[in-house]
Design an enzyme around this catalytic site. Structure first.
Site, PDB file in Angstrom:
ATOM      1  N   TYR A  26       0.828  -1.211   0.000  1.00 43.57           N
ATOM      2  CA  TYR A  26       0.000   0.000   0.000  1.00 43.57           C
ATOM      3  C   TYR A  26       0.863   1.262   0.000  1.00 43.57           C
ATOM      4  CZ  TYR A  26      -3.059   3.756   1.392  1.00 43.57           C
ATOM      5  OH  TYR A  26      -3.715   4.958   1.416  1.00 43.57           O
ATOM      6  N   ALA A  81      -2.578   9.001   3.333  1.00 40.23           N
ATOM      7  CA  ALA A  81      -3.649   8.412   4.131  1.00 40.23           C
ATOM      8  C   ALA A  81      -3.107   7.398   5.153  1.00 40.23           C
ATOM      9  CB  ALA A  81      -4.634   7.722   3.194  1.00 40.23           C
ATOM     10  N   SER A 108      -3.841  14.637   5.167  1.00 41.84           N
ATOM     11  CA  SER A 108      -4.774  13.969   4.248  1.00 41.84           C
ATOM     12  C   SER A 108      -6.203  13.960   4.798  1.00 41.84           C
ATOM     13  CB  SER A 108      -4.317  12.520   4.040  1.00 41.84           C
ATOM     14  OG  SER A 108      -5.337  11.776   3.427  1.00 41.84           O
ATOM     15  N   TYR A 136     -10.662  15.587  -0.417  1.00 41.72           N
ATOM     16  CA  TYR A 136     -11.271  15.002  -1.620  1.00 41.72           C
ATOM     17  C   TYR A 136     -12.686  15.551  -1.675  1.00 41.72           C
ATOM     18  CZ  TYR A 136      -7.484  11.601  -2.147  1.00 41.72           C
ATOM     19  OH  TYR A 136      -6.274  10.998  -2.356  1.00 41.72           O
ATOM     20  N   ARG A 171      -4.085  -0.296  -8.759  1.00 45.70           N
ATOM     21  CA  ARG A 171      -2.798  -0.610  -8.129  1.00 45.70           C
ATOM     22  C   ARG A 171      -2.696  -2.119  -7.937  1.00 45.70           C
ATOM     23  NH1 ARG A 171      -3.579   4.515  -5.233  1.00 45.70           N
ATOM     24  NH2 ARG A 171      -4.214   3.549  -3.300  1.00 45.70           N
ATOM     25  N   LYS A 229      -4.554  20.151  -6.218  1.00 45.28           N
ATOM     26  CA  LYS A 229      -3.448  19.177  -6.291  1.00 45.28           C
ATOM     27  C   LYS A 229      -3.795  18.116  -7.337  1.00 45.28           C
ATOM     28  CE  LYS A 229      -0.923  15.786  -3.462  1.00 45.28           C
ATOM     29  NZ  LYS A 229      -1.462  14.459  -3.794  1.00 45.28           N
ATOM     30  N   HIS A 253       0.204  12.182  -8.263  1.00 47.10           N
ATOM     31  CA  HIS A 253      -0.160  11.356  -7.114  1.00 47.10           C
ATOM     32  C   HIS A 253       0.932  10.321  -6.831  1.00 47.10           C
ATOM     33  CE1 HIS A 253      -4.167  11.132  -4.943  1.00 47.10           C
ATOM     34  NE2 HIS A 253      -3.520  10.166  -4.332  1.00 47.10           N
ATOM     35  N   ARG A 256       0.479   6.857  -8.412  1.00 46.80           N
ATOM     36  CA  ARG A 256      -0.436   5.887  -7.790  1.00 46.80           C
ATOM     37  C   ARG A 256      -1.788   5.797  -8.464  1.00 46.80           C
ATOM     38  NH1 ARG A 256       0.852   4.334  -2.620  1.00 46.80           N
ATOM     39  NH2 ARG A 256      -1.267   4.280  -1.805  1.00 46.80           N
ATOM     40  N   ILE A 290      10.789  13.167  -5.165  1.00 43.06           N
ATOM     41  CA  ILE A 290      11.831  13.968  -4.479  1.00 43.06           C
ATOM     42  C   ILE A 290      12.522  13.059  -3.457  1.00 43.06           C
ATOM     43  CG2 ILE A 290      12.241  15.942  -2.931  1.00 43.06           C
ATOM     44  CD1 ILE A 290      11.217  17.142  -5.439  1.00 43.06           C
ATOM     45  N   ARG A 291      13.786  12.773  -3.687  1.00 43.19           N
ATOM     46  CA  ARG A 291      14.515  11.850  -2.799  1.00 43.19           C
ATOM     47  C   ARG A 291      15.841  12.422  -2.314  1.00 43.19           C
ATOM     48  NH1 ARG A 291      10.121  10.391  -3.282  1.00 43.19           N
ATOM     49  NH2 ARG A 291       9.301   8.371  -3.926  1.00 43.19           N
ATOM     50  N   ARG A 311       6.437   9.494   0.019  1.00 44.22           N
ATOM     51  CA  ARG A 311       6.810   8.197   0.598  1.00 44.22           C
ATOM     52  C   ARG A 311       8.001   8.237   1.559  1.00 44.22           C
ATOM     53  NH1 ARG A 311       5.235   7.350  -4.570  1.00 44.22           N
ATOM     54  NH2 ARG A 311       3.598   5.830  -5.029  1.00 44.22           N
TER      55      ARG A 311
END
Ligand code: FMN
Length: 373
Positions: A26, A81, A108, A136, A171, A229, A253, A256, A290-291, A311
């Protein structure tokens, strides 16, 4: 926390070991073949920096201005989420860590912690970044009004309406494992899922998707600025500004929802151009992939006012709670500061397109901007 964790990639590996298979699917997964997910990351990597040496860096800083206020860093944690599924610290741990690092958060709509609790944790820190709430669309307008009033009362400073996911993305990894939320973890401000089995797209779910006139209505219902967004098309960006939003977040997103979209780093310059033609002072933020501090720097060089990280913040949370998130954001912050100094920028206003080489391979490129300088 393990002393060998010194990059965001290390945090990702630690999170995978800490999470069960379904949670890992997830949190880390993307839509379909996950091409957009990976393309987001690669696109930042493939832009080459063009540092200038011997610049005056005295008095340098990372402060930025968003929606008329000055903040310590042009970085926010993206809305994500069910954070209590990743770690029992959940959204409160995320908020505490972000505030401590001078970063913002976008909470979220599917938060697993009440929005009031998150706001009071976050706002205890005077040196935090912005506190925004992501929504949302819900077709019951009285619910929207009630939520807006709770969000305003709790001290949130902007509304972020996510418009790129009117229906669930396909997904595969998530479908294989399901979403076995642990006991007690649920989206506390989210109505019970409606079981759609009518005619129309996606069993009728698409019929309830928001339209432009819904956004126009939303803007009239709140005193807070509204950002959209999930904007990837320059014409949508223009329309968003024409109807009175404060800005847009260029986002797919995190790969995703719909696979095979271009990376946000590729889309950003076109959206920025369209936004600036419409309204010079409108905000453009970006997320996806972005890492590294260099990625954040490149986002600003391509015209974004700030960026969001998704993430990696969750990965920090998953294996080390609030401390893990703080470490992830600290790493990004330190890397970003080093990038500023090493490219010859004293502050975020110095970051511009001329600090990036053009996209084409260097061999085929005439460096015209150098001769113009
Ligand atoms: C586990 C997870 C949950 C997410 N939940 C939401 C959400 O509730 N609302 C939303 O607008 N975006 C959501 N997103 C998308 C993020 O806000 C953001 O656009 C994306 O993660 C950025 O890409 P990155 O993860 O590569 O940084 C979610 C992303 C992840 C990974």
């Amino acid at each position: 926390m393990n002393e060998h964790i010194i990059t965001l990639h290390d945090h990702e590996r630690a999170a995978q070991s800490a999470l069960g298979e379904a949670a890992w699917a997830y949190f880390s997964g993307g839509a379909a073949d996950e091409l957009t997910l990976h393309r987001n990351i690669k696109a930042w990597q493939s832009r080459g920096l063009a540092p200038r040496v011997l610049q005056d860096l005295r008095g340098g800083h990372t402060r930025c201005t968003l929606l008329g206020r000055e903040w310590p860093m042009p970085l926010l944690v993206a809305p994500m989420a069910y954070q209590r599924w990743a770690h029992h610290h959940g959204e409160s741990g995320m908020a505490m860590a972000a505030a401590a690092q001078g970063c913002g958060i976008v909470l979220s709509h599917q938060t697993s912690t009440p929005l009031q609790d998150v706001a009071s944790t976050f706002l205890q820190d005077q040196d935090s970044g912005p506190l925004w709430f992501q929504m949302y669309w819900q077709s019951d307008r009285s619910r929207v009004q009630a939520l807006l009033s709770d969000v305003e009362d709790a001290g949130y400073q902007a509304i972020v309406l996510t418009v790129d996911a009117p229906v669930h993305g396909v997904r595969d990894r998530e479908r294989r494992h399901g979403m076995p939320l642990p006991e007690g973890v649920r989206a506390v401000h989210w109505p019970e899922p409606t079981t759609a089995n009518g005619p129309g797209l996606c069993a009728g779910l698409a019929d309830t998707a928001p339209r432009w006139d819904d956004v126009q209505w939303l803007i009239t219902q709140t005193r807070l600025p509204v950002l959209l967004k999930g904007i990837t098309h320059p014409q949508d960006a223009r329309q968003a500004l024409q109807i009175g939003t404060a800005g847009v977040i260029v986002s797919n997103h995190g790969g995703r929802v719909l696979d095979t979209l271009p990376a946000t780093a590729e889309l950003l310059p076109r959206v920025v151009e369209s936004v600036r033609q419409e309204r010079e002072d409108a905000l453009v933020l970006v997320d996806g992939g972005i890492r590294r501090g260099t990625d954040l720097f490149k986002a600003l060089a391509l015209g974004a006012d700030a960026a969001l990280v998704g993430r990696p913040a969750l990965y920090g949370l998953a294996h080390a709670g609030a401390r893990g998130v703080a470490h992830v954001l600290r790493l990004l912050r330190d890397e970003f500061e080093a990038t500023l100094a090493l490219t010859g920028c004293a502050n975020v206003k110095d970051i511009a397109m001329d600090r990036l080489w053009p996209l084409e391979p260097l061999a085929q490129t005439k460096p015209t901007f150098l001769t113009a300088a």
